[in-house]
Design a protein around this motif. Structure first.
Motif, PDB file in Angstrom:
ATOM      1  N   ALA A  38       0.834  -1.208   0.000  1.00  0.00           N
ATOM      2  CA  ALA A  38       0.000   0.000   0.000  1.00  0.00           C
ATOM      3  C   ALA A  38       0.868   1.257   0.000  1.00  0.00           C
ATOM      4  O   ALA A  38       0.604   2.214  -0.737  1.00  0.00           O
ATOM      5  N   ALA A  39       1.921   1.239   0.806  1.00  0.00           N
ATOM      6  CA  ALA A  39       2.819   2.392   0.852  1.00  0.00           C
ATOM      7  C   ALA A  39       3.562   2.566  -0.467  1.00  0.00           C
ATOM      8  O   ALA A  39       3.781   3.694  -0.926  1.00  0.00           O
ATOM      9  N   VAL A  40       3.950   1.453  -1.077  1.00  0.00           N
ATOM     10  CA  VAL A  40       4.673   1.515  -2.348  1.00  0.00           C
ATOM     11  C   VAL A  40       3.795   2.119  -3.437  1.00  0.00           C
ATOM     12  O   VAL A  40       4.228   3.012  -4.176  1.00  0.00           O
ATOM     13  N   THR A  41       2.559   1.634  -3.564  1.00  0.00           N
ATOM     14  CA  THR A  41       1.679   2.148  -4.616  1.00  0.00           C
ATOM     15  C   THR A  41       1.359   3.617  -4.384  1.00  0.00           C
ATOM     16  O   THR A  41       1.289   4.401  -5.337  1.00  0.00           O
ATOM     17  N   GLU A  42       1.188   4.003  -3.135  1.00  0.00           N
ATOM     18  CA  GLU A  42       0.920   5.420  -2.844  1.00  0.00           C
ATOM     19  C   GLU A  42       2.112   6.278  -3.233  1.00  0.00           C
ATOM     20  O   GLU A  42       1.961   7.343  -3.852  1.00  0.00           O
ATOM     21  N   ALA A  43       3.315   5.832  -2.870  1.00  0.00           N
ATOM     22  CA  ALA A  43       4.519   6.598  -3.192  1.00  0.00           C
ATOM     23  C   ALA A  43       4.752   6.676  -4.701  1.00  0.00           C
ATOM     24  O   ALA A  43       5.299   7.663  -5.200  1.00  0.00           O
ATOM     25  N   ALA A  44       4.323   5.636  -5.420  1.00  0.00           N
ATOM     26  CA  ALA A  44       4.493   5.615  -6.874  1.00  0.00           C
ATOM     27  C   ALA A  44       3.376   6.345  -7.603  1.00  0.00           C
ATOM     28  O   ALA A  44       3.424   6.496  -8.825  1.00  0.00           O
ATOM     29  N   GLY A  45       2.352   6.770  -6.858  1.00  0.00           N
ATOM     30  CA  GLY A  45       1.240   7.482  -7.471  1.00  0.00           C
ATOM     31  C   GLY A  45       0.292   6.599  -8.247  1.00  0.00           C
ATOM     32  O   GLY A  45      -0.351   7.054  -9.201  1.00  0.00           O
ATOM     33  N   LEU A  46       0.180   5.340  -7.844  1.00  0.00           N
ATOM     34  CA  LEU A  46      -0.688   4.393  -8.521  1.00  0.00           C
ATOM     35  C   LEU A  46      -1.872   4.018  -7.622  1.00  0.00           C
ATOM     36  O   LEU A  46      -1.801   4.145  -6.399  1.00  0.00           O
ATOM     37  N   HIS A  47      -2.929   3.534  -8.234  1.00  0.00           N
ATOM     38  CA  HIS A  47      -4.069   3.047  -7.480  1.00  0.00           C
ATOM     39  C   HIS A  47      -3.659   1.786  -6.728  1.00  0.00           C
ATOM     40  O   HIS A  47      -2.878   0.971  -7.242  1.00  0.00           O
ATOM     41  N   PRO A  48      -4.153   1.585  -5.492  1.00  0.00           N
ATOM     42  CA  PRO A  48      -3.732   0.414  -4.706  1.00  0.00           C
ATOM     43  C   PRO A  48      -3.902  -0.922  -5.417  1.00  0.00           C
ATOM     44  O   PRO A  48      -3.124  -1.853  -5.187  1.00  0.00           O
ATOM     45  N   SER A  49      -4.898  -1.028  -6.275  1.00  0.00           N
ATOM     46  CA  SER A  49      -5.109  -2.300  -6.967  1.00  0.00           C
ATOM     47  C   SER A  49      -4.167  -2.500  -8.152  1.00  0.00           C
ATOM     48  O   SER A  49      -4.041  -3.605  -8.684  1.00  0.00           O
ATOM     49  N   ALA A  50      -3.474  -1.428  -8.544  1.00  0.00           N
ATOM     50  CA  ALA A  50      -2.681  -1.493  -9.772  1.00  0.00           C
ATOM     51  C   ALA A  50      -1.430  -2.336  -9.621  1.00  0.00           C
ATOM     52  O   ALA A  50      -0.926  -2.889 -10.603  1.00  0.00           O
ATOM     53  N   VAL A  51      -0.906  -2.449  -8.421  1.00  0.00           N
ATOM     54  CA  VAL A  51       0.369  -3.134  -8.232  1.00  0.00           C
ATOM     55  C   VAL A  51       0.314  -4.577  -8.693  1.00  0.00           C
ATOM     56  O   VAL A  51       1.312  -5.138  -9.163  1.00  0.00           O
ATOM     57  N   ARG A  52      -0.861  -5.213  -8.590  1.00  0.00           N
ATOM     58  CA  ARG A  52      -0.979  -6.616  -8.968  1.00  0.00           C
ATOM     59  C   ARG A  52      -0.775  -6.830 -10.465  1.00  0.00           C
ATOM     60  O   ARG A  52      -0.560  -7.959 -10.900  1.00  0.00           O
ATOM     61  N   ARG A  53      -0.842  -5.781 -11.252  1.00  0.00           N
ATOM     62  CA  ARG A  53      -0.578  -5.929 -12.683  1.00  0.00           C
ATOM     63  C   ARG A  53       0.913  -6.062 -12.958  1.00  0.00           C
ATOM     64  O   ARG A  53       1.311  -6.483 -14.047  1.00  0.00           O
ATOM     65  N   TYR A  54       1.734  -5.695 -11.983  1.00  0.00           N
ATOM     66  CA  TYR A  54       3.182  -5.676 -12.188  1.00  0.00           C
ATOM     67  C   TYR A  54       3.917  -6.662 -11.286  1.00  0.00           C
ATOM     68  O   TYR A  54       4.905  -7.267 -11.701  1.00  0.00           O
ATOM     69  N   PHE A  55       3.448  -6.812 -10.063  1.00  0.00           N
ATOM     70  CA  PHE A  55       4.044  -7.744  -9.118  1.00  0.00           C
ATOM     71  C   PHE A  55       2.932  -8.441  -8.345  1.00  0.00           C
ATOM     72  O   PHE A  55       2.018  -7.790  -7.842  1.00  0.00           O
ATOM     73  N   GLU A  56       3.031  -9.753  -8.250  1.00  0.00           N
ATOM     74  CA  GLU A  56       1.986 -10.526  -7.585  1.00  0.00           C
ATOM     75  C   GLU A  56       1.970 -10.312  -6.074  1.00  0.00           C
ATOM     76  O   GLU A  56       0.948 -10.519  -5.425  1.00  0.00           O
ATOM     77  N   SER A  57       3.105  -9.911  -5.515  1.00  0.00           N
ATOM     78  CA  SER A  57       3.211  -9.788  -4.062  1.00  0.00           C
ATOM     79  C   SER A  57       4.378  -8.883  -3.719  1.00  0.00           C
ATOM     80  O   SER A  57       5.211  -8.544  -4.574  1.00  0.00           O
ATOM     81  N   LYS A  58       4.448  -8.494  -2.446  1.00  0.00           N
ATOM     82  CA  LYS A  58       5.598  -7.726  -1.979  1.00  0.00           C
ATOM     83  C   LYS A  58       6.870  -8.542  -2.133  1.00  0.00           C
ATOM     84  O   LYS A  58       7.936  -7.995  -2.468  1.00  0.00           O
ATOM     85  N   GLU A  59       6.787  -9.847  -1.902  1.00  0.00           N
ATOM     86  CA  GLU A  59       7.962 -10.704  -2.026  1.00  0.00           C
ATOM     87  C   GLU A  59       8.513 -10.688  -3.452  1.00  0.00           C
ATOM     88  O   GLU A  59       9.732 -10.635  -3.652  1.00  0.00           O
ATOM     89  N   GLU A  60       7.631 -10.712  -4.431  1.00  0.00           N
ATOM     90  CA  GLU A  60       8.085 -10.693  -5.817  1.00  0.00           C
ATOM     91  C   GLU A  60       8.751  -9.365  -6.151  1.00  0.00           C
ATOM     92  O   GLU A  60       9.777  -9.314  -6.836  1.00  0.00           O
ATOM     93  N   LEU A  61       8.190  -8.275  -5.645  1.00  0.00           N
ATOM     94  CA  LEU A  61       8.763  -6.960  -5.879  1.00  0.00           C
ATOM     95  C   LEU A  61      10.165  -6.861  -5.262  1.00  0.00           C
ATOM     96  O   LEU A  61      11.116  -6.409  -5.902  1.00  0.00           O
ATOM     97  N   LEU A  62      10.291  -7.309  -4.021  1.00  0.00           N
ATOM     98  CA  LEU A  62      11.589  -7.253  -3.349  1.00  0.00           C
ATOM     99  C   LEU A  62      12.597  -8.210  -3.978  1.00  0.00           C
ATOM    100  O   LEU A  62      13.801  -7.914  -4.022  1.00  0.00           O
ATOM    101  N   LEU A  63      12.125  -9.344  -4.470  1.00  0.00           N
ATOM    102  CA  LEU A  63      13.028 -10.283  -5.129  1.00  0.00           C
ATOM    103  C   LEU A  63      13.580  -9.676  -6.414  1.00  0.00           C
ATOM    104  O   LEU A  63      14.736  -9.919  -6.779  1.00  0.00           O
ATOM    105  N   GLU A  64      12.769  -8.890  -7.098  1.00  0.00           N
ATOM    106  CA  GLU A  64      13.251  -8.182  -8.284  1.00  0.00           C
ATOM    107  C   GLU A  64      14.403  -7.240  -7.912  1.00  0.00           C
ATOM    108  O   GLU A  64      15.412  -7.169  -8.616  1.00  0.00           O
ATOM    109  N   LEU A  65      14.249  -6.546  -6.798  1.00  0.00           N
ATOM    110  CA  LEU A  65      15.318  -5.653  -6.359  1.00  0.00           C
ATOM    111  C   LEU A  65      16.569  -6.438  -5.953  1.00  0.00           C
ATOM    112  O   LEU A  65      17.694  -5.991  -6.199  1.00  0.00           O
ATOM    113  N   ALA A  66      16.376  -7.592  -5.325  1.00  0.00           N
ATOM    114  CA  ALA A  66      17.520  -8.426  -4.953  1.00  0.00           C
ATOM    115  C   ALA A  66      18.246  -8.929  -6.193  1.00  0.00           C
ATOM    116  O   ALA A  66      19.488  -8.956  -6.236  1.00  0.00           O
TER     117      ALA A  66
END
Length: 227
Positions: A38-66
């Protein structure tokens, strides 16, 4: 008004916006453990539901960064060691420690990758992470071995220790506000909130020196996930 990204370029830009927002939040909040989608989508200026179009979960997002962190560390080491040759074990260790310390988000993520991130995504995402992190690991071993008097096997062992120490020492040296307050009240306990890079450097230099002086046969399993 939030607009859905429709072109491949726009989708890639949204992906990068989410990753940039995560980097910023990790720096501001004291680590990835304090991040929510929720904090990530807000900081990125996206709708809260939009993140699922790019990353299935917080773990997937963080794994991309790793995964990107492995590439960034490889590039940092390659640049740092450009033109270097016949480095002593202690110099090799200092290069490993210094370039790791220059990647704070990666240092933080090294704790979380084996703990939760790579095991909590689907198998194809885990496969991609393993493929790319192993490729970066192989390149790091090659670069260090070419620049150092240490053998490839010794370099692999040094990296194993570096990853394990980083995963632990980074968290100790970046305590939560609660622990920081506790250490202020009890300075004797505060020694665990150590200075990360100098301590990592000293420990890795001692490790590298010991590895270089050991002439016995050593078998090392290949891989960045080694403890």
């Amino acid at each position: 008004m939030h607009r859905r990204a429709r072109s491949p370029e726009a989708k890639q830009r949204r992906t990068e916006d989410l990753l940039d927002a995560t980097r910023g939040l990790a720096a501001d909040r004291g680590g990835v453990r304090h991040i929510t989608l929720a904090a990530v989508t807000e900081a990125a200026g996206l709708h809260p539901s939009a993140v699922r179009r790019y990353f299935e979960s917080k773990e997937e997002l963080l794994l991309e960064l790793a995964e990107r962190g492995w590439g960034d560390w490889r590039d940092a080491l390659t640049s740092h060691l450009a033109g270097a040759h016949d480095l002593a074990p202690e110099q090799t260790a200092a290069a490993v420690a210094g370039t790791l310390a220059s990647q704070p988000l990666f240092c933080d993520l090294l704790t979380h990758v084996p703990l939760s991130l790579e095991g909590d995504v689907d198998i194809e995402r885990a496969r991609r992470f393993k493929t790319n992190s192993f490729a970066a690991y192989d390149a790091i071993v090659e670069v260090l071995t070419a620049a150092s008097t240490m053998t490839g096997v010794q370099v692999q062992s040094l990296i194993t220790v570096a990853l394990a120490l980083t995963a632990n020492l980074w968290q100790l040296s970046h305590p939560t506000p609660t622990l920081a307050e506790l250490y202020a009240q009890h300075p004797r306990w505060g020694h665990v909130a150590l200075d990360f890079e100098p301590r990592l450097t000293r420990l890795l230099q001692a490790t590298a020196s010991g590895l270089a002086s050991d002439t016995g046969p050593v078998t090392v399993a290949r891989g960045p996930e080694m403890p």
